[in-house]
Enzyme design. Structure first.
Site, PDB file in Angstrom:
ATOM      1  N   GLU A 163       9.968  11.227  49.121  1.00 36.86           N
ATOM      2  CA  GLU A 163       8.610  10.679  49.082  1.00 36.86           C
ATOM      3  C   GLU A 163       7.889  11.065  47.782  1.00 36.86           C
ATOM      4  OE1 GLU A 163       7.576  10.218  53.825  1.00 36.86           O
ATOM      5  OE2 GLU A 163       6.744  11.931  52.742  1.00 36.86           O
ATOM      6  N   GLU A 320      12.673   6.742  57.149  1.00 36.53           N
ATOM      7  CA  GLU A 320      11.921   7.536  58.121  1.00 36.53           C
ATOM      8  C   GLU A 320      10.967   6.649  58.902  1.00 36.53           C
ATOM      9  OE1 GLU A 320       9.612  10.842  56.742  1.00 36.53           O
ATOM     10  OE2 GLU A 320      11.132  11.500  55.309  1.00 36.53           O
TER      11      GLU A 320
END
Length: 684
Positions: A163, A320
Site C-alpha cells: 500500500e 486485500e
C-alpha cells in the site's frame, strides 16, 4: 497473467494438476503465531480452497533483527510448508515499515509533515520516499530476499512493499525538497519556464534560483496552486520511483517472476495516480474495503470497475478486502450473511482473477486485532470460516472465468486523477466539491437504470464508447480538448458537467469564458459560477422532481444547434439553461450545470442516453435492482448478476448455463437477497 501464476505449483490443494483457475487466499503472517499453529494453518487453507497467500509484508524486523543480522530460517520453513500444501506465495519485499533499529540509527529516514512535525515510529510506513538512506537499506533487504528465494518452487509473484503511500505519500522533509527541485528541473528545464507555469508574478513569488523552491509547507496563507499541484504530481512520482527501483532489482535477479504492488482504489485515497503507475507492474493489484453509507456496494462496484479500467480491461488481483468488520472506521459493522460472497464475486465480475483477504488468521494483538480474517478469533468453527470455505468452492466452480477480459460497455465514465487533485484545491468557488462522489453518483444512476458502464481513465481510447461521461473534468489540456472534440465530431455522445474544462495542465484558466476548453464544443458560454451555500437548492423543469445543489452556472447559449433540455425554475439563474445539448453531425455534447445527485441523474439520464440508443440489458423485473457485468473470452460470455437489494429478484427470460446461483420453477435464475448468479453464454 494471473490465471497462470499458480501453474508453477506442482499440484493444487487437493492434489489435482494445476490449470488456470481463480486464485484465493490472504495475507499470511505466521510470525505472529507459535510454530504449532502453522500446521493447522496449512490444513485449514486446504479445507478452504486457498491456493495463494502473501507472505512477509511486515516482516523486516523479523528477517533483519539488526543491521548485520539475518534470520531466514522461519521463512524458509514457511515457504516449504506452503509449497508442500500446494499453496503459492506472493512474497513481499518486506520494505513497508522499517525496523526499530533502522529508525533509531537513522532518524533522518522519518517523514516530516507540512507543519515541520516528524512522524515517529510506532505505527507503520514511517519512511520518506525520497530518503537515500532508506532506499539503500530497503534494496539491501530486497536483494537478500530475491537471491535466497529466486528458485523456491512456492514463489509465484513478488509483492513490492505494501500500500505504497497509504500513510507517507506527502513528505515535506529536506530530502523531499531536494528531490522536488530535481523533479521540477526535469519537468520545466529552466527557472523562467517554471515561473510562467506557476504564475509567480502573483504575490511576488518569482524565483531566481532553484534552491529557493520548497515543498508547499505550512504557509501564512494559501500556497501557490500550481506548486501544490506539482507537489502532488511529484509525490506520486516519488513513490512510483521507489516501486521501480525495487521492481528493477527483482527483475534483475528473478526475471521470470512477475512483480506487483497493491493499489488502494477506494474511497478518498487519491494521492497516488494509479492510472500512471499501472504500466510499471506486471499485473495490477488492488486493496478495497467497503465504506459505510447509502452507496456502499455501488462504491465497491465503482472501485472494482475503475481498477479494471486502470488494467485496460485485463484481469487483476484483489490483494486485500475483509471477510467482515474492519477496525479503522468510527463504527466497525460486521457483514451480514451473504455479504462476504457478494463482495468478493462483485470484484470477480469486474475482472479480479484473484480474491484475497487481509488476513488469514485474525491477530490476537496489535493495532488490527479487531480486523476480521478468514480464520476469526472464534476459530474454524464459525460462520465466517464456513462462508470462507463455501466461497472457495464457488471460485473453483468459476475456474472457466479465469483469464477472461471485461467486456466493453457502451458507456464510459472518465475518471482523472489530475482533475481530482486540481478541482478540490483551496481558493475555489466552493470547497464542498467532491470529485469522486460526483462520478459515483453518475455510476449509481446508470446502475439504477440497468445500464452497464465502464470507469476509464483519460488515456483510454474513447471511440470504444457510444457515450462518454466526464464528471467534473476540471483540468483539460489542449490535446485532450481536441480529442474530445474529435470524438463528438465522429459520432460520439459526450456528457460534461459543471466546473469542467476550466483550467489547463498548469492550473491556468482557459480565458474567454467558461467552460474554457469545452466552450466551443458545447456551444455555451458561462461568465460567472453560482456555487450554492449549504442547504440551498434549485429546482429544474425536468419531468418529475429534479433538484440541484452545490453549484449552478449562468449559461448563455452561443450556438444555434444547442438544445436546452432543462431550465432553472428557481434560484439566481431562474429561467436560464441548466442542461444543454449541442448536436454535431451524428454526435452530441451535453452539459449539466448543477449537482443533481443519484436520484436527479436517474431522471435525466434516459434523455442523455437516447441519441446513442443506450438502455438496460436486463429483464424488466431486474432493472435498477440487479447489476449486470460481463466478462468474456474467445468462447464464452460470463454474465455476473448481482442483487443490489434485500429482496428476491427473478431473472425471467435470461438464457444460458447457470454456473453459480439457483433457478426458479421456470428454469430461469432467481436471485436471493444479496446473491450473485453467474450465467455462461456462447460468445458471439
Amino acid at each position: 497473467m494471473i490465471s497462470t501464476l499458480l501453474s508453477q505449483l506442482r499440484h493444487g490443494p487437493d492434489g489435482e494438476p494445476t490449470t488456470p483457475r481463480l486464485a484465493y487466499g490472504a495475507d499470511y503472517n505466521p510470525e505472529q503465531w507459535p510454530r504449532e499453529v502453522w500446521d493447522e494453518d496449512i490444513r485449514l487453507m486446504r479445507e478452504a480452497g486457498v491456493n495463494i497467500v502473501s507472505v512477509g509484508i511486515f516482516s523486516w524486523a523479523r528477517i533483519q533483527p539488526a543491521r548485520d543480522a539475518w534470520d531466514f530460517g522461519w521463512l524458509d520453513e514457511v515457504m516449504d510448508l506452503l509449497h508442500t500444501g500446494g499453496i503459492g506465495v506472493d512474497l513481499a519485499t518486506a520494505t513497508a515499515s522499517p525496523p526499530p533499529w533502522l529508525s533509531t540509527e537513522h532518524p533522518e529516514i522519518l517523514p516530516v509533515t507540512a507543519a515541520g512535525e516528524t512522524l515517529w515510529p510506532g505505527g507503520r510506513q514511517h519512511w520518506r520516499p525520497t530518503s537515500p538512506v532508506f532506499r539503500e537499506h530497503a534494496l539491501r533487504l530486497v536483494r537478500k530476499l530475491a537471491e535466497r528465494y529466486a528458485d523456491h518452487p512456492a514463489l509465484v509473484a513478488w509483492h513490492v512493499s505494501n500500500e505504497l503511500g497509504c500513510h507517507n505519500v506527502y513528505d515535506y522533509s529536506d530530502d523531499a525538497a531536494r528531490a522536488f527541485r530535481d523533479w521540477l528541473r526535469a519537468r520545466y528545464t529552466t527557472i523562467d519556464t517554471l515561473n510562467q507555469a506557476w504564475g509567480t508574478a502573483f504575490w511576488s513569488q518569482r524565483y531566481s534560483d532553484w534552491e529557493q523552491i520548497l515543498p508547499p509547507r505550512l504557509a501564512a496563507s494559501f500556497p501557490n496552486p500550481t506548486q501544490q499541484l506539482d507537489f502532488k504530481r511529484f509525490s506520486s512520482d516519488a513513490l512510483k520511483d521507489h516501486l521501480r527501483v525495487e521492481r528493477d532489482l527483482l527483475r534483475e535477479i528473478t526475471p521470470n517472476v512477475p512483480v506487483t504492488t497493491n493499489f488502494m482504489v477506494m474511497g478518498n485515497t487519491k494521492g497516488m495516480n494509479y492510472a500512471d503507475w499501472a504500466a510499471e507492474i506486471d499485473f495490477v493489484s488492488n486493496d478495497h474495503y467497503v465504506l459505510p453509507g447509502s452507496q456502499d456496494r455501488d462504491e465497491l462496484s465503482f472501485s472494482a470497475n475503475l481498477v479494471s479500467g486502470i488494467s485496460a480491461g485485463k484481469p487483476w488481483f484483489l490483494m486485500e478486502h475483509s471477510t467482515s468488520a474492519v477496525n479503522w472506521q468510527p463504527v466497525n459493522v460486521a457483514k451480514r450473511p451473504g455479504d462476504l460472497a457478494r463482495d468478493s464475486l462483485l470484484h470477480v465480475a469486474h475482472g479480479a482473477d484473484a480474491v484475497c483477504y487481509f488476513q488469514w488468521r485474525q491477530s490476537a494483538a496489535g493495532a488490527e486485532k479487531y480486523h476480521s480474517a478468514m480464520v476469526p478469533h472464534s476459530g474454524a468453527d464459525s460462520e465466517v470460516f464456513r462462508a470462507v470455505a463455501e466461497l472457495g468452492r464457488t471460485l473453483r466452480t468459476l475456474a472457466p472465468v479465469a483469464g477472461s477480459d471485461r467486456e466493453t460497455a457502451r458507456v464510459g465514465i472518465v475518471f482523472d486523477w489530475e482533475s481530482w487533485w486540481a478541482s478540490e484545491q483551496d481558493s475555489h468557488p466552493t470547497d464542498r466539491l467532491d470529485y469522486r462522489q460526483e462520478a459515483l453518483d453518475w455510476y449509481s444512476a446508470l446502475l439504477d437504470l440497468g445500464a452497464r458502464a465502464d470507469i476509464v481513465t483519460a488515456q483510454t481510447a474513447l471511440d470504444r464508447y457510444d457515450v462518454v461521461i466526464t464528471p467534473v473534468l476540471h483540468m483539460i489540456p489542449a490535446a485532450l480538448s481536441k480529442e474530445l472534440t474529435r470524438y463528438v465530431e465522429q459520432g460520439g455522445h459526450l456528457v460534461s458537467t459543471y466546473f469542467s474544462g476550466v483550467v489547463d495542465e498548469n492550473d491556468h484558466i482557459w480565458l474567454g469564458g467558461y467552460p474554457g476548453a469545452l466552450r466551443d464544443l458545447l456551444g455555451i458560454r458561462i461568465e460567472e459560477f453560482g456555487p450554492l451555500l449549504d442547504g440551498d437548492t434549485v429546482e429544474l423543469d425536468l419531468d418529475g422532481t429534479a433538484t440541484g445543489s452545490l453549484w449552478t452556472d449562468r449559461i448563455t447559449v452561443t450556438d444555434p444547434e444547442v438544445e436546452v433540455l432543462a431550465h432553472y425554475r428557481s434560484g439566481t439563474y431562474a429561467g436560464r439553461p441548466a442542461v444543454t445539448r449541442r448536436t454535431v453531425g451524428g454526435g452530441s455534447a451535453a452539459y449539466v450545470s448543477t449537482r443533481l445527485g443519484r436520484a436527479g441523474l436517474a431522471g435525466l439520464l434516459p434523455e442523455l442516453l437516447a441519441p446513442a440508443g443506450v438502455g438496460s440489458e436486463l429483464p424488466d423485473a431486474a432493472r435498477g435492482v440487479v447489476e449486470l457485468t460481463v466478462r468474456r473470452n474467445a468462447d464464452s460470455r460470463y454474465l455476473f448478476l448481482v442483487n443490489r437489494t434485500d429482496e428476491t429478484v427473478p431473472l425471467t427470460g435470461l438464457s444460458g448455463e447457470l454456473l453459480v446461483g439457483s433457478a426458479g420453477e421456470d428454469g430461469f435464475p432467481v436471485l436471493s437477497p444479496r446473491e450473485v448468479a453467474v450465467v455462461s453464454q456462447p460468445a458471439t
